[in-house]
Design a protein around this motif. Structure first.
Motif, mmCIF file in Angstrom:
data_model
loop_
_atom_site.group_PDB
_atom_site.id
_atom_site.type_symbol
_atom_site.label_atom_id
_atom_site.label_comp_id
_atom_site.label_asym_id
_atom_site.label_seq_id
_atom_site.Cartn_x
_atom_site.Cartn_y
_atom_site.Cartn_z
ATOM 1 N N MET A 1 59.440 17.734 -5.259
ATOM 2 C CA MET A 1 59.087 17.623 -3.866
ATOM 3 C C MET A 1 59.968 18.762 -3.231
ATOM 4 S SD MET A 1 59.903 14.381 -0.813
ATOM 5 C CE MET A 1 59.462 13.324 -2.303
ATOM 6 N N ARG A 2 58.799 18.945 -2.525
ATOM 7 C CA ARG A 2 59.582 20.337 -1.797
ATOM 8 C C ARG A 2 59.785 19.778 -0.394
ATOM 9 N NH1 ARG A 2 57.996 25.493 -2.806
ATOM 10 N NH2 ARG A 2 58.160 26.072 -0.808
ATOM 11 N N LEU A 3 61.300 19.865 -0.213
ATOM 12 C CA LEU A 3 60.975 19.299 1.200
ATOM 13 C C LEU A 3 61.908 20.164 1.870
ATOM 14 C CD1 LEU A 3 63.041 15.596 1.561
ATOM 15 C CD2 LEU A 3 64.396 17.307 2.968
ATOM 16 N N LEU A 4 61.643 19.749 3.670
ATOM 17 C CA LEU A 4 62.097 21.175 4.769
ATOM 18 C C LEU A 4 63.179 19.887 5.384
ATOM 19 C CD1 LEU A 4 61.635 23.363 6.213
ATOM 20 C CD2 LEU A 4 59.994 23.279 7.336
ATOM 21 N N SER A 5 64.049 20.484 5.321
ATOM 22 C CA SER A 5 65.076 20.000 7.020
ATOM 23 C C SER A 5 64.920 20.171 7.765
ATOM 24 C CB SER A 5 66.235 19.399 5.499
ATOM 25 O OG SER A 5 67.278 18.431 6.425
ATOM 26 N N ALA A 6 64.586 19.444 8.779
ATOM 27 C CA ALA A 6 64.808 20.363 10.054
ATOM 28 C C ALA A 6 66.013 19.136 11.260
ATOM 29 C CB ALA A 6 63.352 20.399 11.119
ATOM 30 N N LEU A 7 66.752 18.093 10.031
ATOM 31 C CA LEU A 7 67.942 17.678 11.125
ATOM 32 C C LEU A 7 69.118 17.909 11.222
ATOM 33 C CD1 LEU A 7 67.711 15.286 7.826
ATOM 34 C CD2 LEU A 7 66.282 14.616 9.565
ATOM 35 N N ARG A 8 69.464 18.990 11.012
ATOM 36 C CA ARG A 8 70.847 19.510 11.869
ATOM 37 C C ARG A 8 72.111 18.928 11.560
ATOM 38 N NH1 ARG A 8 71.717 20.019 16.698
ATOM 39 N NH2 ARG A 8 73.723 22.315 16.400
ATOM 40 N N HIS A 9 71.954 18.001 10.242
ATOM 41 C CA HIS A 9 73.179 17.460 9.545
ATOM 42 C C HIS A 9 73.397 17.545 8.605
ATOM 43 C CE1 HIS A 9 75.850 14.274 8.920
ATOM 44 N NE2 HIS A 9 75.310 13.861 10.373
ATOM 45 N N GLU A 10 74.845 19.213 8.695
ATOM 46 C CA GLU A 10 75.338 19.795 7.207
ATOM 47 C C GLU A 10 75.635 18.541 5.841
ATOM 48 O OE1 GLU A 10 78.880 22.296 5.504
ATOM 49 O OE2 GLU A 10 78.106 22.276 7.657
ATOM 50 N N ASP A 11 76.409 17.307 6.106
ATOM 51 C CA ASP A 11 76.685 16.291 5.330
ATOM 52 C C ASP A 11 75.440 15.657 4.617
ATOM 53 O OD1 ASP A 11 78.972 17.187 4.611
ATOM 54 O OD2 ASP A 11 79.636 15.069 7.030
ATOM 55 N N ILE A 12 74.355 14.875 4.896
ATOM 56 C CA ILE A 12 73.213 14.948 4.658
ATOM 57 C C ILE A 12 72.433 15.489 4.119
ATOM 58 C CG2 ILE A 12 70.993 13.337 5.266
ATOM 59 C CD1 ILE A 12 72.171 12.383 7.729
ATOM 60 N N GLU A 13 71.798 16.442 4.700
ATOM 61 C CA GLU A 13 71.933 18.021 3.916
ATOM 62 C C GLU A 13 71.658 17.726 2.116
ATOM 63 O OE1 GLU A 13 69.238 20.079 7.422
ATOM 64 O OE2 GLU A 13 71.342 20.198 7.201
ATOM 65 N N GLU A 14 73.424 18.193 2.499
ATOM 66 C CA GLU A 14 73.616 18.501 1.592
ATOM 67 C C GLU A 14 73.982 17.256 0.427
ATOM 68 O OE1 GLU A 14 76.871 20.359 -1.233
ATOM 69 O OE2 GLU A 14 75.157 21.293 1.231
ATOM 70 N N ILE A 16 71.189 14.956 0.130
ATOM 71 C CA ILE A 16 69.828 14.699 -0.270
ATOM 72 C C ILE A 16 69.641 16.419 -1.328
ATOM 73 C CG2 ILE A 16 67.672 15.678 0.554
ATOM 74 C CD1 ILE A 16 68.243 15.062 3.316
ATOM 75 N N ARG A 17 70.282 17.851 -0.837
ATOM 76 C CA ARG A 17 70.261 18.581 -2.119
ATOM 77 C C ARG A 17 70.217 18.044 -3.437
ATOM 78 N NH1 ARG A 17 70.574 23.564 -0.924
ATOM 79 N NH2 ARG A 17 71.506 23.141 0.588
ATOM 80 N N TYR A 18 71.063 17.226 -3.883
ATOM 81 C CA TYR A 18 71.292 17.018 -5.379
ATOM 82 C C TYR A 18 70.632 15.924 -6.026
ATOM 83 C CZ TYR A 18 74.907 20.085 -5.077
ATOM 84 O OH TYR A 18 75.161 21.655 -4.694
ATOM 85 N N LEU A 19 69.606 14.934 -5.196
ATOM 86 C CA LEU A 19 69.092 13.788 -5.390
ATOM 87 C C LEU A 19 68.111 14.558 -6.111
ATOM 88 C CD1 LEU A 19 68.281 12.045 -2.082
ATOM 89 C CD2 LEU A 19 70.099 11.430 -4.096
ATOM 90 N N PRO A 20 67.824 13.284 -7.836
ATOM 91 C CA PRO A 20 67.043 13.318 -8.373
ATOM 92 C C PRO A 20 65.488 13.621 -8.011
ATOM 93 C CG PRO A 20 68.482 12.018 -9.100
ATOM 94 C CD PRO A 20 68.696 12.370 -7.015
ATOM 95 N N GLY A 21 64.550 14.747 -8.077
ATOM 96 C CA GLY A 21 63.330 14.524 -7.729
ATOM 97 C C GLY A 21 63.518 15.767 -6.634
ATOM 98 N N ILE A 22 64.066 16.494 -6.528
ATOM 99 C CA ILE A 22 63.748 17.316 -5.448
ATOM 100 C C ILE A 22 64.060 18.419 -5.857
ATOM 101 C CG2 ILE A 22 64.927 17.933 -3.376
ATOM 102 C CD1 ILE A 22 64.162 15.306 -2.700
ATOM 103 N N GLU A 23 62.716 19.426 -6.136
ATOM 104 C CA GLU A 23 62.472 20.619 -6.653
ATOM 105 C C GLU A 23 62.959 22.162 -5.432
ATOM 106 O OE1 GLU A 23 58.898 20.561 -7.782
ATOM 107 O OE2 GLU A 23 59.152 18.894 -9.265
ATOM 108 N N VAL A 24 62.648 21.072 -3.932
ATOM 109 C CA VAL A 24 62.888 22.113 -3.418
ATOM 110 C C VAL A 24 63.818 21.840 -2.110
ATOM 111 C CG1 VAL A 24 62.142 24.335 -2.051
ATOM 112 C CG2 VAL A 24 61.152 24.213 -4.350
ATOM 113 N N LEU A 25 64.756 22.281 -1.216
ATOM 114 C CA LEU A 25 65.261 21.965 -0.273
ATOM 115 C C LEU A 25 65.219 23.391 0.830
ATOM 116 C CD1 LEU A 25 66.107 19.729 1.903
ATOM 117 C CD2 LEU A 25 68.041 19.765 0.357
ATOM 118 N N ASN A 26 64.910 23.646 1.702
ATOM 119 C CA ASN A 26 64.521 24.246 2.222
ATOM 120 C C ASN A 26 65.244 24.314 3.598
ATOM 121 O OD1 ASN A 26 63.985 26.459 0.801
ATOM 122 N ND2 ASN A 26 62.019 26.139 1.348
#
Length: 417
Positions: A1-14, A16-26
């Motif tokens: 999955m290609r995911l674009l995060s506009a959450l402004r939450h460092e810990d949530i984004e960190e 998500i980065r290591y979840l299986p199935g996330i191929e791209v996280l911008n």
């Protein structure tokens, strides 16, 4: 999955980065960057938070996200804490085919995974809405057991029974918006203090802005700011774009740094400063002003507009007397009840520290408080151009420095580690 995060939450984004199935996280930090990222790439999922900064209206941004141009791209919206506008906005999301949303101050890892990997559909979203955003009910509806939710503790991820993961709006809004001016009549570590404080506030979740108006604009060195930003301050003033300064300045997560060109001695005008300060402080939880060394008109204006003033001393008797002379020149603009005298680069057991401390006590000035930082200048030179601050790099050998900084945060009405 290609995911674009506009959450402004460092810990949530960190997480998500290591979840299986996330191929791209911008990751983007504001609404303009979100639009730019959408135009330059294709994504399966866009996650967006109500707290995303930018001048663009959120409803217009949503309409862009669900337009024909981005058909097939799913949107997840984190609203945060429920308020009086929530129900109308959720109806707006329904009307635009967005059924994956979350309302609540806290969110668990299971909720995050559900929002990403298990699209809700209209029926489930409607039940969530009618339950008045009962997140326990929503989890059950999703067919997930309410256990083994995860909790962030520092940078580690641990299992914590029924615990919640993160506060979406964690400490985003202090009881009042703080404006802190940092002043001194000599080189006593004022900019170094601003460097560490701004990082600490932003790490605690506050939308923090640092305005660097000291000669030479040393923030460029401390924060390793790219030269592309060097002329931004002049450009903003010349083009009357004050209200856009936070959208265009150097940013690191929820920390914004407004500074001029490295090495320049010229001071901006008083009227320009006040316009910038107004536009910055209305969009920031905490605004820190690193003033020019000595008493200038901008220093006086900073003090007049601040909630707290940090008057930075060191253990040099000459610097002490120069600071006291500056207070005399300030006259009625000096308000001791909102001024914290900060003794910097000190050792509380040393005779020089005791001498300066006793001089402050014997001055008869009713300072709001007297604080100290044992080693504010430590490893500062080594960390320039690294993107790190001394507060981040401090380890077991500098526990005194960490506790001193945390104590200062407490005195300013915020909370340390």
């Amino acid at each position: 999955m290609r995911l674009l995060s506009a959450l402004r939450h460092e810990d949530i984004e960190e997480y998500i980065r290591y979840l299986p199935g996330i191929e791209v996280l911008n990751i983007v930090e504001n609404k303009r960057s979100l639009l730019d990222a959408l135009s330059s790439g294709k994504y399966d999922l866009v996650m967006i938070s109500k707290d995303l900064p930018g001048s663009e209206e959120m409803d217009l941004l949503i309409e862009v996200l669900v337009s024909e141009e981005f058909k097939g791209q799913r949107v997840v919206y984190l609203y945060g804490e429920y308020d009086s506008y929530c129900d109308e906005f959720i109806k707006f999301l329904f009307n635009h085919g967005i059924y994956d949303f979350y309302v609540g101050e806290e969110i668990t890892s299971k909720d995050i995974e559900r929002l990403i990997f298990k699209p809700a559909g209209r029926e489930r979203a409607l039940c969530y809405y009618k339950s008045h955003y009962d997140n326990e009910l929503n989890t059950v509806f999703a067919g997930q057991k309410n256990k083994n939710k995860r909790l962030f503790k520092g940078k580690s991820l641990i299992n914590f029974g029924f615990g919640s993961l993160l506060k979406i709006n964690d400490m985003r809004n202090p009881l009042e918006r703080l404006i802190i001016s940092i002043i001194s009549n000599q080189a006593t570590g004022k900019s170094h203090t601003a460097w560490n404080l701004s990082y600490c506030f932003s790490k605690l979740g506050y939308a923090t802005s640092l305005i660097n108006i000291d000669r030479g604009y040393s923030a460029n060195l401390f924060f390793d700011i790219d030269e592309v930003y060097y002329n931004l301050l002049d450009f903003t003033i010349k083009n009357n774009m004050y209200k856009d300064i936070l959208d265009n300045c150097f940013r690191r997560r929820n920390l914004s740094v407004i500074t001029g060109k490295l090495g320049v001695e010229e001071e901006i005008g008083s009227e320009d400063f006040l316009k910038l300060l107004y536009c910055i402080r209305t969009k920031s939880d905490i605004t820190i002003i690193d003033t020019r060394t000595g008493l200038s008109e901008l220093t006086r204006l900073s003090i007049k507009n601040s909630i707290y003033d940090l008057l930075v001393f060191d253990c040099d008797i000459m610097h002490f007397h120069m600071n006291m002379s500056m207070l005399e020149e300030l006259k009625d603009d000096f308000v001791p009840e909102k001024t914290i005298a900060l003794i910097n680069n000190t050792n509380v057991r040393s005779s020089s520290h005791k001498f300066i401390y006793n001089e402050l006590i014997n001055s008869g000035i009713s300072f709001k408080d007297i604080a100290f930082i044992s080693s504010c200048g430590f490893i500062g030179y080594e960390l320039m151009h690294t993107g790190l601050t001394p507060y981040q790099a401090a380890a077991d050998g500098y526990k005194g420095f960490l506790s001193d900084m945390d104590s200062l945060l407490d005195r300013l009405g915020t909370k340390g580690r």
